[in-house]
Design a protein around this motif. Sequence first.
Motif, short mmCIF file in Angstrom:
data_model
loop_
_atom_site.label_atom_id
_atom_site.label_comp_id
_atom_site.label_asym_id
_atom_site.label_seq_id
_atom_site.Cartn_x
_atom_site.Cartn_y
_atom_site.Cartn_z
N GLY A 100 -4.23 -1.94 2.15
CA GLY A 100 -4.09 -2.97 3.19
C GLY A 100 -4.59 -4.33 2.75
O GLY A 100 -5.02 -5.14 3.57
N GLY A 101 -4.56 -4.58 1.44
CA GLY A 101 -5.00 -5.87 0.91
C GLY A 101 -6.48 -5.93 0.60
O GLY A 101 -6.96 -6.90 -0.01
N THR A 160 -1.53 -0.24 -5.62
CA THR A 160 -1.41 -1.22 -4.54
C THR A 160 -0.42 -0.70 -3.49
O THR A 160 0.39 0.18 -3.74
CB THR A 160 -0.92 -2.60 -5.06
N SER A 184 2.18 -2.11 -2.00
CA SER A 184 3.63 -2.38 -2.15
C SER A 184 4.07 -2.25 -3.61
O SER A 184 4.98 -1.49 -3.92
CB SER A 184 3.96 -3.79 -1.63
N LEU A 215 -2.13 -12.39 3.86
CA LEU A 215 -3.33 -12.32 3.02
C LEU A 215 -4.41 -13.27 3.54
O LEU A 215 -5.60 -12.93 3.57
CB LEU A 215 -2.98 -12.63 1.56
O1 LIG Z 1 -3.09 -6.83 -2.25
C1 LIG Z 1 -2.02 -7.37 -1.95
O2 LIG Z 1 -1.78 -8.54 -2.21
C2 LIG Z 1 -0.95 -6.54 -1.23
C3 LIG Z 1 -1.58 -5.96 0.02
S1 LIG Z 1 -0.43 -5.57 1.25
O3 LIG Z 1 0.77 -4.95 0.59
O4 LIG Z 1 -0.06 -6.85 1.89
O5 LIG Z 1 -1.06 -4.65 2.18
O6 LIG Z 1 -0.50 -5.47 -2.04
P1 LIG Z 1 0.64 -5.63 -3.15
O7 LIG Z 1 1.11 -4.24 -3.49
O8 LIG Z 1 0.02 -6.31 -4.33
O9 LIG Z 1 1.74 -6.45 -2.54
#
Ligand SMILES: O=C(O)[C@H](CS(=O)(=O)O)OP(=O)(O)O
Length: 238
Positions: free
Chosen positions: A71-72, A101, A103, A191
């Motif tokens: 979840g970031g 991560t 996504s 974010l």
């Molecule tokens: O950490 C990130 O920037 C995102 C978090 S989330 O997908 O918005 O929950 O993950 P990412 O896989 O790097 O897009």
Amino acid sequence: MDTAMDAVVLDRDHAHEASGVVVVIDVLRAFTTGSLAVANGVPTIHLVADPADAFALRDAHPDVLLMGEEGGLPIDGFDLSNSPVELIASDVRGRELVHRTSSGTRAAVAAFAGADRLYCASLLSAVATAQAIGEDTPTYVVSGRSAERAAFDDGDDDLAVAEHIEALRLGRTPPADTSHRIITSPAAARLREIGVAEADIRCAATPVHGPTLMAARDDRGLRLTPVPPTWRPVADPR
Ligand SMILES: O=C(O)[C@H](CS(=O)(=O)O)OP(=O)(O)O
């Protein structure tokens, strides 16, 4: 997905349908952080979809560092979050990373099954990725777009980078607004909402030339390694 490009563009829910040369994009923030990791001396990044898989890999190989988020936000027991700025400030030279991560790494794991070649890209690696793809028309996976995120994200930051790479690959002038689209994207707003540093977003939106990451399978699962650059002098005598 309908886009202005001729290339096929898939969201994360359809990543498993990708075939041929596949480019999985996650600019905020997974593959920005990944590109910076290899630029800072990380030889290999093992990609996993689930935090439990990351812990299992460290149990088997205690020398690896775990990097990622849920979840970031940082994951308890991980060594690093998913932050490009934190990565730059960390001593990772020579260390193998396990990256998880919400996504990006999940999309890459899903897309790998049907891919002949798979690259994980961001704006930092746009030039290197366009060069590595070469003349094959790739399928792009916009990892930030999925049913799970539809209420707050349309994946436009990743789509902007897909369009940027495709323009470079075709020898066209890339759009001038790519960085602006990343900074003003719903993913960036999300974010900010959860308290991620603005520096991470600005870093991801800065078009410096970093390495692209190519996926392969090994005994630990899916791993990314940097693609050697293929720069040639303009006046190549051959
Ligand atoms: O950490 C990130 O920037 C995102 C978090 S989330 O997908 O918005 O929950 O993950 P990412 O896989 O790097 O897009």
